[in-house]
Design an enzyme around this catalytic site. Structure first.
Site, PDB file in Angstrom:
ATOM      1  N   SER A  95      18.145  19.521  30.600  1.00  9.61           N
ATOM      2  CA  SER A  95      18.906  19.712  31.841  1.00  9.61           C
ATOM      3  C   SER A  95      19.609  18.408  32.229  1.00  9.61           C
ATOM      4  O   SER A  95      20.379  17.861  31.437  1.00  9.61           O
ATOM      5  CB  SER A  95      17.983  20.217  32.944  1.00  9.61           C
ATOM      6  N   ASP A 110      22.276  30.783  29.793  1.00 11.56           N
ATOM      7  CA  ASP A 110      21.949  29.638  30.642  1.00 11.56           C
ATOM      8  C   ASP A 110      23.118  29.279  31.562  1.00 11.56           C
ATOM      9  O   ASP A 110      24.236  29.023  31.112  1.00 11.56           O
ATOM     10  CB  ASP A 110      21.603  28.446  29.740  1.00 11.56           C
TER      11      ASP A 110
END
Length: 664
Positions: A446, A498
């Site tokens: 991330s 995602d």
């Protein structure tokens, strides 16, 4: 639907948003009214107890008042059901009904006070059942009044009292010399201050310094820019997202042309490379996940983690490792040890220090792969969120690198912080003194993945054999030239749909345009869209085929916005120009298109079989390119596909499948 205008100001609610809350209150009021009528009929002529006369008057007036409120609610709900999101004409009488309904709150409030006084009067000697019912009536009145006040606060728009307008681009050059330009500037400044106050309120629990204040202003400007050019309320956005999800599912169910990507083919040389990278990624994802410390360890081991960590909390910290930052009870370090399986002596440096633009990381020796691993933590605090949202672009200046370009400002500053620690504090020198033959590997998930990628670019000249594995990095990270440059040493791993891997300002602008387009052109009322959407999200089924004004239009006409669409997109924000096919060469956009770093491995779910307490999911992986992630996909898995445990599970599944194939 443009925001409802009542009391001379705009509110963050549409005239078609009263159907569901109004229907719920109508149901409560009907049950309440029937109960009061039954009570009055059962005791008619028997109000002879002390205080009974006041009780008789109270019930009689309450029945009449509830009847008026029910009538007003019924009319409010009925009118709110008419028309569509972009056609509020049939609902033009709703503000008058709303004024009537709000006016009825005054006698209701007064009668709630009267009921409270009657209940609290010690001289009342009526039946206990009657007193309990009156107490329930008083409580219900106060609850409804309190919830109404809360609702008013929620839908209050601080900018609703401003007369907002936007001028075409051709007039922008004359704004500074005109009174209209000054008014427009003042309104933009006010909007920025409002967003800044909201952000400060959300971050009230953290210590704020100059870096925070600069970040607040930058993020407030970003939100002001993004939301200033549309007239949508939150429920419109929710309806648009559910429509986009169903439209997207319908398109996915249609036959497709083969994708222009390298597929997972057993006979290709590229597949061997892919299998090797998947095995490496599965190994290094453990380090990226371990950087989260005890929150991740407890999340993945909810029943046993505390027991396992409690045995380590009282041990002394190892003297071999350089640890900075707070780690009470040794929980973070203990979790890192258990996740990675390393020993105390394998860690060179561990930093739990966390501020805006300064994120935790650790440096460890990986003897299995003969690598010095720099693992950067992802988003886990308010400071990290502020770093994520500092999405302005800045130049990345590096010596002897021709492919310089734009990068994400907040993530670049975080990478600069780690770079200074690694180089200036001699951390990497210490690591290579211990293991000079090892290679350098930078990993993260991330925010940590984006930081690891930019950090790898900074370290590339000094460490030519460096490798970087960025798991689920933010999409708006590097300009095209830098993204191409990193394909030689960075591998990005993306799972499914995602959201974070597709997040960038141009993609958000594209999503906004898609929402405006599909909402403005849908011919169904909003309450039907939301109800059907909730059913579809929870129970599944076939996507609903909502009729739209787009049906039957030829391809050329589809490129032009409809009148309803133009009414919801009141002007173009600066970042909107990033979507143009041919932007003006002398006026670069404020938010240029940025891309994912390196070569991209896209892991998708092929099939799943659900059992009583678990589910078996089969994954497939392929090399992909950045154009696949140029649009945000709406799905219930758009958040879960980003979670580190899901990424690790997918990589382990593919790695084990490859291992079993080799053994066969």
């Amino acid at each position: 639907m443009p925001g409802l205008v009542v009391f001379g100001r705009r509110w963050a609610i549409g005239s078609d948003d009263f159907v569901l809350p109004g229907a719920f209150e109508l149901f409560v009021r009907l049950v309440w009214w029937i109960g009061i009528v039954a009570l009055y009929a059962a005791h008619k002529g028997q109000f002879t107890c002390p205080g009974g006369a006041l009780l008789h008057s109270y019930l009689l007036v309450l029945i009449i008042l509830l009847a008026l409120i029910i009538g007003a609610l019924f009319a409010l709900v009925y009118i709110s059901m008419q028309g569509t999101i972009s056609n509020p004409g049939p609902r033009k009488s709703l503000p008058k009904l709303l004024y009537t309904r709000l006016f009825l709150y005054f006698p209701e409030f007064l009668w709630a006070v009267v009921g409270a006084v009657w209940v609290s009067d010690s001289s009342v000697r009526c039946e206990r059942t009657v007193i309990n019912i009156i107490i329930g009536t008083v409580i219900a009145s106060w609850v409804i009044i309190i919830f109404t006040i809360i609702g008013v606060v929620i839908v209050f728009d601080p900018l609703g009292g401003k007369k907002t307008f936007y001028l075409p681009d051709s007039m922008n050059r004359n704004l500074e010399s005109s009174q209209s330009g000054q008014l427009l500037y003042n309104m933009k400044s006010t909007a920025t201050r409002v967003w800044e106050k909201r952000i400060r309120l959300l971050c009230c629990c953290i210590v704020q310094d100059d870096d925070h204040r600069v970040a607040f202003t930058s993020i407030a400007e970003l939100f002001r820019t993004y939301f200033s050019d549309t007239d949508l309320v939150p429920s419109d956005i929710a309806a648009g997202l559910t429509l986009l999800h169903q439209e997207q599912d319908k398109m996915e169910s249609c036959p497709k042309e083969p994708e222009e990507v390298l597929c997972h083919s057993p006979s290709s040389a590229v597949t061997d490379d892919l299998d090797v990278e998947l095995e490496n990624a599965a190994h290094y994802m453990l380090f990226a996940a371990a950087a989260y410390g005890w929150p991740y360890y407890i999340y993945t081991n909810p029943f046993t983690a505390l027991c396992k960590l409690s045995g380590d909390c009282c041990r002394n910290r190892p003297t071999e490792s350089d640890i900075t930052g707070s780690d009470r009870h040794n929980f973070h370090f203990g979790s890192i040890l258990k996740i990675t399986g390393l020993q105390y002596r394998d860690f060179i440096h561990i930093s739990f220090h966390n501020k805006i633009y300064e994120i935790p990381f650790f440096v460890a020796l990986d003897h299995k792969k003969e690598a010095i691993v720099v693992a950067v933590r992802g988003t886990l605090s308010f400071e990290d969120i502020l770093t994520d949202l500092s999405a302005d672009c800045e130049d990345l200046t590096l010596e002897d690198v021709l492919e310089n370009g734009f990068v994400h400002k907040g993530i670049t500053q975080a990478a600069n912080y780690i770079y200074r620690k690694l180089i200036n504090d001699g951390i990497l020198n210490q690591a290579f003194t211990i293991a000079p033959e090892y290679k350098l590997v930078v990993v993260g998930h991330s925010l940590g993945g984006g930081t690891a990628a930019i950090l790898a670019i900074m370290l590339r000249n000094s460490f030519p054999t460096l490798r970087c594995y960025a798991f689920s990095p933010p999409g708006g990270l590097l300009s095209k030239s830098l993204a191409d440059y990193t394909k030689h040493f960075i591998v990005s791993v993306i799972v499914g749909k995602d959201l974070v891997a597709r997040l960038s300002m141009p993609n958000m602008e594209d999503l906004k345009r898609r929402i405006v387009r599909i909402v403005a052109n849908c011919n169904r009322p909003k309450y039907q869209i939301l109800l059907r959407g909730c059913w579809y999200e929870v129970f599944g089924g076939e996507p609903d085929n909502f009729p739209t004004e787009l049906d039957g239009r030829n391809e050329d006409a589809l490129t032009q916005p409809l009148l309803a669409e133009e009414s919801l997109m009141v002007h173009r924000s600066p970042s909107y120009h990033a979507l143009e096919d041919e932007p003006h060469p002398n006026s670069p956009p404020q938010y240029p298109r940025l891309y994912l770093p390196g070569k991209i491995i896209h892991i998708v779910e092929e099939s799943s079989s659900r059992r009583l307490c678990s589910s078996d999911i089969k994954y497939s992986a392929r090399w992909s390119n950045e154009t696949v992630f140029s649009s945000i996909l709406i799905s219930p898995k758009m958040i879960t596909d980003h979670m580190p445990d899901v990424v690790l599970k997918a990589l382990n599944s593919l790695s084990q499948e490859h291992g079993s194939c080799i053994s066969c």
